[in-house]
Design an enzyme around this catalytic site. Structure first.
Site, PDB file in Angstrom:
ATOM      1  N   SER A 131      60.715  25.541  69.677  1.00 18.60           N
ATOM      2  CA  SER A 131      60.830  25.223  68.259  1.00 18.60           C
ATOM      3  C   SER A 131      62.152  25.738  67.679  1.00 18.60           C
ATOM      4  CB  SER A 131      59.621  25.809  67.510  1.00 18.60           C
ATOM      5  OG  SER A 131      59.557  25.332  66.192  1.00 18.60           O
ATOM      6  N   ASP A 186      52.790  16.624  67.482  1.00 17.74           N
ATOM      7  CA  ASP A 186      53.396  17.793  66.840  1.00 17.74           C
ATOM      8  C   ASP A 186      53.422  17.597  65.328  1.00 17.74           C
ATOM      9  OD1 ASP A 186      55.027  19.908  65.981  1.00 17.74           O
ATOM     10  OD2 ASP A 186      56.227  19.859  67.803  1.00 17.74           O
ATOM     11  N   HIS A 219      51.985  21.346  68.088  1.00 21.12           N
ATOM     12  CA  HIS A 219      53.179  22.207  68.134  1.00 21.12           C
ATOM     13  C   HIS A 219      52.875  23.418  69.007  1.00 21.12           C
ATOM     14  CE1 HIS A 219      57.123  23.352  66.768  1.00 21.12           C
ATOM     15  NE2 HIS A 219      56.698  24.531  66.349  1.00 21.12           N
TER      16      HIS A 219
END
Length: 242
Positions: A131, A186, A219
């Site tokens: 991320s 996500d 995610h």
């Protein structure tokens, strides 16, 4: 003046011989290096990766606009996730990319924990992250003065895309194999952002050393993705003959 190194968790190589490769992996927003310790321990036990040491740095704690200005572990400020390229914190991005570069330099110098003066050249270092940390890993790997072995970006995006042209990119950037993995579900860093970044990198000539789209993954990371990362690492930083 030398740069103060980020505080990091360092896992030495699992094998009995010296380390001949390093993975530097940066965590995501609000996390810390320990959040990826289990994954690193899993990877270093693989028979073909026992020569690899893992460095898991901790980001500084700083105010994050997206979090109402409250301080939290963060590599740079994020103002919105609706438009990942809108209003980027270029100063913070560059500062954290430089901090990862300093870790690469410390690996080369052999000055990091457990190295005992036996350096690992940048060509045997993979840098990356998850991320927000993946964005820093991409920026660092593509702009580091010396070539790195590879870049891993999980559930992430390429920052500062408008500036990802010469002379901002290093001349060797197009030869660095890059692994990008992203979940189709996500809800934080949209899947389309990862796809857009992958397309941009391919158009720029940077090698795609492997990429994965993971159906239904949010995610996060999944075992299939970690397996693909392991296979990628075995290719770009294989064990060297003694």
């Amino acid at each position: 003046m030398s740069q103060t190194l980020l505080k990091s968790i360092v896992l030495p190589q699992a094998g009995s011989s010296k380390a001949t490769a390093t993975v530097i992996f940066a965590h995501g927003l609000g996390d810390q290096g320990a959040g990826w310790l289990d994954v690193a321990q899993m990877l270093r036990k693989r028979p073909k990766l026992q020569h690899v040491r893992f460095v898991l740095p901790n980001s500084p704690v700083q105010p994050v606009t997206l979090n109402g200005g409250m301080p939290m572990p963060s590599w740079f400020d994020i103002r919105t996730l609706d438009d990942i390229s809108g209003g980027e914190d270029e100063v913070g991005l560059r500062k954290s990319a430089d901090a990862l570069s300093a870790l690469i330099n410390a690996e080369e110098a052999g000055s990091q924990e457990h190295l005992d003066g036996q350096g690992v050249p940048s060509e045997r270092v993979v840098v990356g992250g998850f991320s927000q940390g993946g964005a820093i890993g991409l920026l660092c790997g593509l702009t580091h003065p010396k070539p790195v072995a590879g870049i891993v970006g999980l559930s992430t995006w390429l920052p500062l895309r408008a500036k990802m042209v010469a002379p901002y990119l290093t001349s060797h950037a197009r030869n660095i194999p890059i692994f990008l993995g992203h979940g189709t579900a996500d809800q934080v860093v949209k899947y389309e952002y990862g796809q857009r970044s992958a397309k941009f990198l391919r158009a720029g000539g940077e090698n795609d050393g492997g990429a994965g789209s993971y159906d239904g993954m949010a995610h996060s990371a999944c075992m299939e993705e970690i397996e693909h990362v392991a296979e990628y690492l075995e290719k770009v930083i294989p064990a060297q003959a003694s």
